[in-house]
Design a protein around this motif. Structure first.
Motif, PDB file in Angstrom:
ATOM      1  N   VAL A  79      80.107  16.364  78.365  1.00 50.95           N
ATOM      2  CA  VAL A  79      79.199  16.753  79.448  1.00 50.95           C
ATOM      3  C   VAL A  79      78.404  15.521  79.856  1.00 50.95           C
ATOM      4  O   VAL A  79      77.819  14.844  79.012  1.00 50.95           O
ATOM      5  CB  VAL A  79      78.221  17.866  79.022  1.00 50.95           C
ATOM      6  N   CYS A  80      78.388  15.214  81.138  1.00 52.98           N
ATOM      7  CA  CYS A  80      77.527  14.167  81.678  1.00 52.98           C
ATOM      8  C   CYS A  80      76.298  14.835  82.278  1.00 52.98           C
ATOM      9  O   CYS A  80      76.423  15.735  83.118  1.00 52.98           O
ATOM     10  CB  CYS A  80      78.251  13.357  82.751  1.00 52.98           C
ATOM     11  N   ILE A  81      75.142  14.416  81.836  1.00 53.00           N
ATOM     12  CA  ILE A  81      73.879  14.951  82.340  1.00 53.00           C
ATOM     13  C   ILE A  81      73.246  13.917  83.263  1.00 53.00           C
ATOM     14  O   ILE A  81      73.131  12.739  82.904  1.00 53.00           O
ATOM     15  CB  ILE A  81      72.923  15.287  81.178  1.00 53.00           C
ATOM     16  N   LEU A 103      73.009  22.758  75.829  1.00 55.48           N
ATOM     17  CA  LEU A 103      72.443  22.102  77.002  1.00 55.48           C
ATOM     18  C   LEU A 103      71.106  22.740  77.329  1.00 55.48           C
ATOM     19  O   LEU A 103      70.962  23.963  77.277  1.00 55.48           O
ATOM     20  CB  LEU A 103      73.394  22.226  78.192  1.00 55.48           C
ATOM     21  N   SER A 104      70.145  21.915  77.684  1.00 58.90           N
ATOM     22  CA  SER A 104      68.804  22.386  77.991  1.00 58.90           C
ATOM     23  C   SER A 104      68.513  22.249  79.477  1.00 58.90           C
ATOM     24  O   SER A 104      68.928  21.288  80.125  1.00 58.90           O
ATOM     25  CB  SER A 104      67.771  21.583  77.186  1.00 58.90           C
ATOM     26  N   GLY A 105      67.776  23.233  79.999  1.00 55.03           N
ATOM     27  CA  GLY A 105      67.332  23.151  81.384  1.00 55.03           C
ATOM     28  C   GLY A 105      66.188  22.190  81.588  1.00 55.03           C
ATOM     29  O   GLY A 105      65.764  21.969  82.723  1.00 55.03           O
ATOM     30  N   GLU A 106      65.682  21.625  80.472  1.00 52.05           N
ATOM     31  CA  GLU A 106      64.614  20.624  80.482  1.00 52.05           C
ATOM     32  C   GLU A 106      63.418  21.125  81.281  1.00 52.05           C
ATOM     33  O   GLU A 106      63.085  22.318  81.244  1.00 52.05           O
ATOM     34  CB  GLU A 106      65.177  19.282  80.963  1.00 52.05           C
ATOM     35  N   ASP A 107      62.778  20.243  82.057  1.00 52.15           N
ATOM     36  CA  ASP A 107      61.594  20.671  82.804  1.00 52.15           C
ATOM     37  C   ASP A 107      61.952  21.286  84.148  1.00 52.15           C
ATOM     38  O   ASP A 107      61.078  21.767  84.874  1.00 52.15           O
ATOM     39  CB  ASP A 107      60.629  19.500  83.006  1.00 52.15           C
ATOM     40  N   VAL A 108      63.246  21.296  84.486  1.00 51.96           N
ATOM     41  CA  VAL A 108      63.682  21.891  85.750  1.00 51.96           C
ATOM     42  C   VAL A 108      63.850  23.403  85.594  1.00 51.96           C
ATOM     43  O   VAL A 108      63.417  24.177  86.455  1.00 51.96           O
ATOM     44  CB  VAL A 108      64.999  21.246  86.222  1.00 51.96           C
ATOM     45  N   LEU A 109      64.472  23.819  84.504  1.00 52.04           N
ATOM     46  CA  LEU A 109      64.646  25.234  84.181  1.00 52.04           C
ATOM     47  C   LEU A 109      64.137  25.449  82.760  1.00 52.04           C
ATOM     48  O   LEU A 109      64.916  25.617  81.817  1.00 52.04           O
ATOM     49  CB  LEU A 109      66.113  25.662  84.287  1.00 52.04           C
ATOM     50  N   PRO A 110      62.809  25.423  82.569  1.00 57.46           N
ATOM     51  CA  PRO A 110      62.254  25.487  81.215  1.00 57.46           C
ATOM     52  C   PRO A 110      62.645  26.781  80.494  1.00 57.46           C
ATOM     53  O   PRO A 110      62.540  27.868  81.049  1.00 57.46           O
ATOM     54  CB  PRO A 110      60.738  25.405  81.447  1.00 57.46           C
ATOM     55  N   GLY A 111      63.119  26.613  79.277  1.00 51.11           N
ATOM     56  CA  GLY A 111      63.519  27.768  78.472  1.00 51.11           C
ATOM     57  C   GLY A 111      65.013  28.043  78.507  1.00 51.11           C
ATOM     58  O   GLY A 111      65.527  28.803  77.678  1.00 51.11           O
ATOM     59  N   LEU A 112      65.738  27.445  79.446  1.00 49.79           N
ATOM     60  CA  LEU A 112      67.188  27.663  79.524  1.00 49.79           C
ATOM     61  C   LEU A 112      67.890  26.854  78.434  1.00 49.79           C
ATOM     62  O   LEU A 112      67.717  25.638  78.348  1.00 49.79           O
ATOM     63  CB  LEU A 112      67.728  27.266  80.895  1.00 49.79           C
TER      64      LEU A 112
END
Length: 199
Positions: free
Chosen positions: A147-149, A166-175
């Motif tokens: 996976v390229c992020i 994979l994390s949604g980071e600060d764009v989709l917090p909690g994903l």
């Protein structure tokens, strides 16, 4: 014909309105709720890339319902054209209602590589999508299991372990999407039964 039973990490307890919203967005899926309110997704017989796309969409919709985040999820099958001439056919996108007007790309984009597609060409495409205002994107290659992020600040990351998430980071917090849920080998056409189970 192969049958895959994928148990997702926890129960997806959706309301009737939420179930209707998912059904409307995914007419190819037969969806029902069991007596405990768990969503059971039964897509038609499809290939493994379509199944991976359905899993990603399901996880994103569940995050959307439970986080209360506003925004629009899309998995439209047609290519999306951006102002810089880039054309992208994402498997799933999410667009925030607070997206700056100058941004022409969704805030979040996921692309699943097909066997006929060049990794190098897709990389160039993802970079140009980020230039159009996308804040986070994933290029998932189930054939090479990578996976390229891509991030809006210009940093990137290569994930080579499909045992990670994979994390949604600060764009989709909690994903959080465990890569182990994705099918990594092509078994041909399959029937998918996605049934969530409590931990």
């Amino acid at each position: 014909m192969h049958i895959l039973n994928a148990n997702l990490p926890r129960a997806f307890e959706w309301t009737g309105e939420q179930l209707l919203a998912f059904r409307t967005a995914h007419p190819f899926c037969a969806v029902r709720l069991d007596p405990r309110g768990r969503a059971i997704i039964l897509p038609a017989k499809v290939g493994f890339l379509e199944v991976n796309s359905a899993i990603l969409n399901l996880m994103l919709w569940d995050w959307h319902f439970h986080s209360g985040a506003a925004g629009q999820i899309s998995d439209q099958p047609l290519p999306v054209a951006f102002h810089n001439g880039t054309s992208c056919k994402p498997d799933v996108t999410w667009t925030s209602p607070h997206r700056p007007k100058r941004a022409t790309a969704p805030d979040f984009v996921v692309v699943l590589r097909k066997a006929s597609e060049s990794v190098r060409d897709l990389h160039r495409q993802m970079v140009r999508v980020m230039e159009c205002g996308c804040r986070l994107s994933w290029l998932i290659d189930p054939y090479n299991r990578t996976v390229c992020i891509y991030r809006a600040n210009g940093t990137g990351e290569m994930v080579e372990d499909f045992a990670s998430s994979l994390s949604g980071e600060d764009v989709l917090p909690g994903l959080e999407i465990p890569l182990s849920l994705l099918i990594q080998d092509n078994p041909g056409l399959i029937t998918l039964s996605l049934e969530t189970q409590s931990n």
